[in-house]
Motif scaffolding. Structure first.
Motif, PDB file in Angstrom:
ATOM      1  N   LYS A  52       0.804  -1.223   0.000  1.00 25.34           N
ATOM      2  CA  LYS A  52       0.000   0.000   0.000  1.00 25.34           C
ATOM      3  C   LYS A  52       0.838   1.275   0.000  1.00 25.34           C
ATOM      4  O   LYS A  52       0.340   2.330  -0.345  1.00 25.34           O
ATOM      5  CB  LYS A  52      -0.982   0.012   1.158  1.00 25.34           C
ATOM      6  CG  LYS A  52      -0.378  -0.063   2.513  1.00 25.34           C
ATOM      7  CD  LYS A  52      -1.454  -0.179   3.564  1.00 25.34           C
ATOM      8  CE  LYS A  52      -0.814  -0.473   4.908  1.00 25.34           C
ATOM      9  NZ  LYS A  52      -1.828  -0.773   5.902  1.00 25.34           N
ATOM     10  N   HIS A  53       2.136   1.171   0.332  1.00 21.11           N
ATOM     11  CA  HIS A  53       3.012   2.335   0.286  1.00 21.11           C
ATOM     12  C   HIS A  53       3.623   2.528  -1.100  1.00 21.11           C
ATOM     13  O   HIS A  53       4.257   3.559  -1.348  1.00 21.11           O
ATOM     14  CB  HIS A  53       4.124   2.209   1.332  1.00 21.11           C
ATOM     15  CG  HIS A  53       4.985   1.004   1.161  1.00 21.11           C
ATOM     16  ND1 HIS A  53       4.533  -0.281   1.414  1.00 21.11           N
ATOM     17  CD2 HIS A  53       6.257   0.875   0.755  1.00 21.11           C
ATOM     18  CE1 HIS A  53       5.512  -1.131   1.179  1.00 21.11           C
ATOM     19  NE2 HIS A  53       6.573  -0.460   0.775  1.00 21.11           N
ATOM     20  N   LEU A  54       3.416   1.573  -2.022  1.00 18.80           N
ATOM     21  CA  LEU A  54       3.991   1.664  -3.366  1.00 18.80           C
ATOM     22  C   LEU A  54       2.946   1.763  -4.476  1.00 18.80           C
ATOM     23  O   LEU A  54       3.261   2.240  -5.559  1.00 18.80           O
ATOM     24  CB  LEU A  54       4.874   0.435  -3.659  1.00 18.80           C
ATOM     25  CG  LEU A  54       6.085   0.204  -2.771  1.00 18.80           C
ATOM     26  CD1 LEU A  54       6.772  -1.089  -3.169  1.00 18.80           C
ATOM     27  CD2 LEU A  54       7.040   1.362  -2.847  1.00 18.80           C
ATOM     28  N   VAL A  55       1.740   1.277  -4.229  1.00 14.54           N
ATOM     29  CA  VAL A  55       0.725   1.223  -5.280  1.00 14.54           C
ATOM     30  C   VAL A  55      -0.535   1.960  -4.867  1.00 14.54           C
ATOM     31  O   VAL A  55      -0.768   2.203  -3.681  1.00 14.54           O
ATOM     32  CB  VAL A  55       0.356  -0.242  -5.648  1.00 14.54           C
ATOM     33  CG1 VAL A  55       1.561  -1.003  -6.132  1.00 14.54           C
ATOM     34  CG2 VAL A  55      -0.276  -0.959  -4.486  1.00 14.54           C
ATOM     35  N   VAL A  56      -1.337   2.324  -5.866  1.00 19.39           N
ATOM     36  CA  VAL A  56      -2.655   2.896  -5.631  1.00 19.39           C
ATOM     37  C   VAL A  56      -3.655   2.146  -6.498  1.00 19.39           C
ATOM     38  O   VAL A  56      -3.304   1.619  -7.547  1.00 19.39           O
ATOM     39  CB  VAL A  56      -2.725   4.409  -5.950  1.00 19.39           C
ATOM     40  CG1 VAL A  56      -1.878   5.200  -5.003  1.00 19.39           C
ATOM     41  CG2 VAL A  56      -2.368   4.692  -7.379  1.00 19.39           C
ATOM     42  N   GLU A  57      -4.891   2.126  -6.046  1.00 22.14           N
ATOM     43  CA  GLU A  57      -5.969   1.536  -6.835  1.00 22.14           C
ATOM     44  C   GLU A  57      -6.516   2.600  -7.774  1.00 22.14           C
ATOM     45  O   GLU A  57      -6.825   3.708  -7.342  1.00 22.14           O
ATOM     46  CB  GLU A  57      -7.067   1.024  -5.905  1.00 22.14           C
ATOM     47  CG  GLU A  57      -8.177   0.316  -6.624  1.00 22.14           C
ATOM     48  CD  GLU A  57      -9.225  -0.246  -5.677  1.00 22.14           C
ATOM     49  OE1 GLU A  57     -10.288  -0.632  -6.179  1.00 22.14           O
ATOM     50  OE2 GLU A  57      -8.988  -0.288  -4.473  1.00 22.14           O
TER      51      GLU A  57
END
Length: 60
Positions: A52-57
């Motif tokens: 969650k610190h590297l990707v976004v939805e």
């Protein structure tokens, strides 16, 4: 038909542990800005929560 989820790599995995980098590859992400469309399964959701610190939805 199962729901789909789109994720986008927004931060570099350089400097992270090997396991995190392997999870990024497992999601089908390569470079910053790359997107991948995956089926919404518990395993994919778990992988995204780990990153969650590297990707976004991506919302359409």
């Amino acid at each position: 038909m199962a729901d789909k989820i789109r994720v986008k790599l927004v931060r570099s995995p350089i400097g992270t542990k090997q396991r995190v980098r392997e999870t990024v590859k497992g999601l089908g992400l390569h470079k910053i800005g790359s997107e991948s469309e995956l089926e919404r399964t518990p395993s994919v959701i778990g992988m995204i929560n780990k990153l969650k610190h590297l990707v976004v939805e991506v919302k359409d």
